[in-house]
Design an enzyme around this catalytic site. Sequence first.
Site, PDB file in Angstrom:
ATOM      1  N   HIS A 181      13.884 -10.002   9.173  1.00  0.00           N
ATOM      2  CA  HIS A 181      14.719  -9.392   8.139  1.00  0.00           C
ATOM      3  C   HIS A 181      15.409 -10.476   7.305  1.00  0.00           C
ATOM      4  O   HIS A 181      15.492 -10.388   6.085  1.00  0.00           O
ATOM      5  CB  HIS A 181      15.775  -8.482   8.767  1.00  0.00           C
ATOM      6  CG  HIS A 181      15.218  -7.321   9.519  1.00  0.00           C
ATOM      7  ND1 HIS A 181      15.378  -7.162  10.876  1.00  0.00           N
ATOM      8  CD2 HIS A 181      14.466  -6.265   9.110  1.00  0.00           C
ATOM      9  CE1 HIS A 181      14.778  -6.049  11.269  1.00  0.00           C
ATOM     10  NE2 HIS A 181      14.213  -5.492  10.205  1.00  0.00           N
ATOM     11  N   LYS A 198      10.397  -7.887  22.208  1.00  0.00           N
ATOM     12  CA  LYS A 198      11.480  -7.800  23.196  1.00  0.00           C
ATOM     13  C   LYS A 198      10.961  -8.074  24.600  1.00  0.00           C
ATOM     14  O   LYS A 198      11.651  -8.682  25.421  1.00  0.00           O
ATOM     15  CB  LYS A 198      12.129  -6.418  23.140  1.00  0.00           C
ATOM     16  CG  LYS A 198      12.980  -6.184  21.901  1.00  0.00           C
ATOM     17  CD  LYS A 198      13.633  -4.819  21.938  1.00  0.00           C
ATOM     18  CE  LYS A 198      14.488  -4.573  20.698  1.00  0.00           C
ATOM     19  NZ  LYS A 198      15.103  -3.226  20.718  1.00  0.00           N
ATOM     20  N   HIS A 216       2.583  -0.517  17.444  1.00  0.00           N
ATOM     21  CA  HIS A 216       3.594  -0.181  18.451  1.00  0.00           C
ATOM     22  C   HIS A 216       3.014   0.066  19.843  1.00  0.00           C
ATOM     23  O   HIS A 216       3.768   0.259  20.803  1.00  0.00           O
ATOM     24  CB  HIS A 216       4.389   1.049  17.990  1.00  0.00           C
ATOM     25  CG  HIS A 216       5.189   0.804  16.737  1.00  0.00           C
ATOM     26  ND1 HIS A 216       4.693   1.068  15.463  1.00  0.00           N
ATOM     27  CD2 HIS A 216       6.418   0.274  16.560  1.00  0.00           C
ATOM     28  CE1 HIS A 216       5.609   0.729  14.569  1.00  0.00           C
ATOM     29  NE2 HIS A 216       6.649   0.243  15.193  1.00  0.00           N
ATOM     30  N   HIS A 269      16.590  -8.967  12.940  1.00  0.00           N
ATOM     31  CA  HIS A 269      15.960 -10.145  13.535  1.00  0.00           C
ATOM     32  C   HIS A 269      15.596 -11.130  12.430  1.00  0.00           C
ATOM     33  O   HIS A 269      15.846 -10.877  11.247  1.00  0.00           O
ATOM     34  CB  HIS A 269      14.748  -9.762  14.391  1.00  0.00           C
ATOM     35  CG  HIS A 269      13.691  -8.975  13.679  1.00  0.00           C
ATOM     36  ND1 HIS A 269      12.951  -9.500  12.631  1.00  0.00           N
ATOM     37  CD2 HIS A 269      13.232  -7.702  13.865  1.00  0.00           C
ATOM     38  CE1 HIS A 269      12.096  -8.596  12.198  1.00  0.00           C
ATOM     39  NE2 HIS A 269      12.241  -7.492  12.916  1.00  0.00           N
ATOM     40  N   LYS A 280       3.864 -13.387  18.253  1.00  0.00           N
ATOM     41  CA  LYS A 280       4.558 -12.315  17.561  1.00  0.00           C
ATOM     42  C   LYS A 280       5.850 -12.003  18.300  1.00  0.00           C
ATOM     43  O   LYS A 280       5.887 -12.004  19.534  1.00  0.00           O
ATOM     44  CB  LYS A 280       3.660 -11.067  17.510  1.00  0.00           C
ATOM     45  CG  LYS A 280       4.246  -9.934  16.677  1.00  0.00           C
ATOM     46  CD  LYS A 280       3.267  -8.765  16.616  1.00  0.00           C
ATOM     47  CE  LYS A 280       3.862  -7.610  15.824  1.00  0.00           C
ATOM     48  NZ  LYS A 280       2.938  -6.448  15.752  1.00  0.00           N
ATOM     49  N   CYS A 321       6.244   4.008  13.448  1.00  0.00           N
ATOM     50  CA  CYS A 321       5.897   3.758  12.043  1.00  0.00           C
ATOM     51  C   CYS A 321       6.530   4.772  11.098  1.00  0.00           C
ATOM     52  O   CYS A 321       6.529   4.556   9.883  1.00  0.00           O
ATOM     53  CB  CYS A 321       4.380   3.808  11.847  1.00  0.00           C
ATOM     54  SG  CYS A 321       3.464   2.491  12.650  1.00  0.00           S
ATOM     55  N   CYS A 372      -1.253   3.400  18.427  1.00  0.00           N
ATOM     56  CA  CYS A 372      -0.881   2.698  17.197  1.00  0.00           C
ATOM     57  C   CYS A 372      -1.021   1.205  17.441  1.00  0.00           C
ATOM     58  O   CYS A 372      -0.450   0.674  18.407  1.00  0.00           O
ATOM     59  CB  CYS A 372       0.562   3.032  16.817  1.00  0.00           C
ATOM     60  SG  CYS A 372       1.217   1.973  15.500  1.00  0.00           S
ATOM     61  N   CYS A 399       3.167   8.766  14.460  1.00  0.00           N
ATOM     62  CA  CYS A 399       3.727   7.627  15.183  1.00  0.00           C
ATOM     63  C   CYS A 399       5.213   7.518  14.824  1.00  0.00           C
ATOM     64  O   CYS A 399       5.557   7.271  13.661  1.00  0.00           O
ATOM     65  CB  CYS A 399       3.010   6.333  14.811  1.00  0.00           C
ATOM     66  SG  CYS A 399       3.778   4.854  15.539  1.00  0.00           S
TER      67      CYS A 399
END
Length: 510
Positions: A22, A301, A147, A19, A298, A130, A144, A127
């Site tokens: 990156h 999806k 996530h 994405h 943020k 992570c 978490c 997790c």
Amino acid sequence: MKSKFYITTAIPYANADPHIGHALEFLYTDVMARYQRLLGKDVYFLTGTDEHGQKMLHTAKEAGQPVEEFASEKSAKYQLLADQWNISNNDFIRTTEERHVKSAQEFWKKSLASGDIYKKNYSGLYCVGCEAFKTEKDLADGKCPDHHIAPETVSEENYFFKLSKYQEPLEFLFANNPDFVYPEHRYKEMKNILKSGLEDVSISRNKEKLPWGVPVPEDDAQVMYVWFDALTNYITALGWESADDKLFQKYWPADAHVIGKEINRFHSLLWPAMLMSASVDLPKQIAVHGWITVNGQKMSKSIGNVIDPLELVEKYPLEAVRYFLMREIQFDNDGDYSQGKFLERYNADLANGIGNLTNRILVMIEKYCDSVIPATTTVDQSIIDFLTKEIIPNYNQAMNFWRFDRALESVWKFIGHCDQIISDKQPWAMAKAGKTDEVNDLLHHLCEALRHVAVMIWPIMPETSEKIFIQLGLEVSVELAKPLSQLQDWVELTVGNKIRKPEQLFPRLS
């Protein structure tokens, strides 16, 4: 002999397509690598993909693919990203490669020989997102915070790394190297974690539960914990402890590991301790960047606002995207992308800014100087002083401190200054009045100013820079082979050059 500069990205976890975040990290690293090359350094730039671990195995199963095939497919997309975004990396390491696996196992053996690895039964909260164990204080409402899922309770016999043994050495490192973690507020975060005390960490998983990982040497029942495997990529890619370690001997220690803020703890605390354990020199700096949001939110999806960086550069010119991200999103903080902001920057800074200035200068050279850059009879010290005493020092300081946004701000200040000179002096009126020498003097200085702009933007916009060089009649390979100190001297490199036909660098977008 050139001084070396070794720089790395964090290797993305390749269980999903890349994405824009990156791409941003690739780009930050690429800009610094290119800048260091301009300084005349021998740069080695590493990126790659992290492909082991429970999350990768689960995602491959969900996709109905063998994990090896799935990992290769995803890794290829990150390699494509580097190619399509004109990232100048020297190597791309995959943690599934034999060169990495063998070297990672050698690292385990070194740490084991130091007495820093032991085995015990353990029960903890893990997790999968992570790929890390959590404590209750790490969770928000039992989940978490990154996530938004409850961690699994994992109970098994694992190997542990004596991270607690390196409490004092790490405190000493931080006390004596305030630039070890950059920027300062990320350094302080890690220093505060150190104050709370370090605990030993699990560094393996039972192979029956997780068959996808680097096998633990001399224990077929265990595979390495993904972080203990992945972090070593920075030295395994250089051939550490292999028959051919020339790259390691030449480039290590790393001058900068470029990482996102969410993995700061692993790189700034665990990785140095691991290196101390294996008697390997420490990297010089952990450079920690922020996150990118989309329209103030943020990326998610579920929201549907994840930006595919490959699709983005199909829609808009790559050079414009590179410029926007480096101008708009400062390294040491979070930043936002929106189509509206992008179009505004494009038209104001690129079409009306550098594109318009380049075209104006070259069209006047074509019209008033028969397409040949003229010599000067009078030196305009004011433009030279403005460039060499203000713009270039500010640019270099900003680049050295990862503030590519401020570096570009300086360049565009100079672009605006040149535009103002044209508006004030009106060379078209001077030509009409027969003031040929004055026109030649002005256009000479403007061409040399444009050459400096091309030099300064090269790390961020290499293709645009090279187009300007070519339009000025300069050979790109010859110019970029020179050290930055020479390139930024005010010299008559452009005099007598036959310019190319002026072309619009950045046609306006609507």
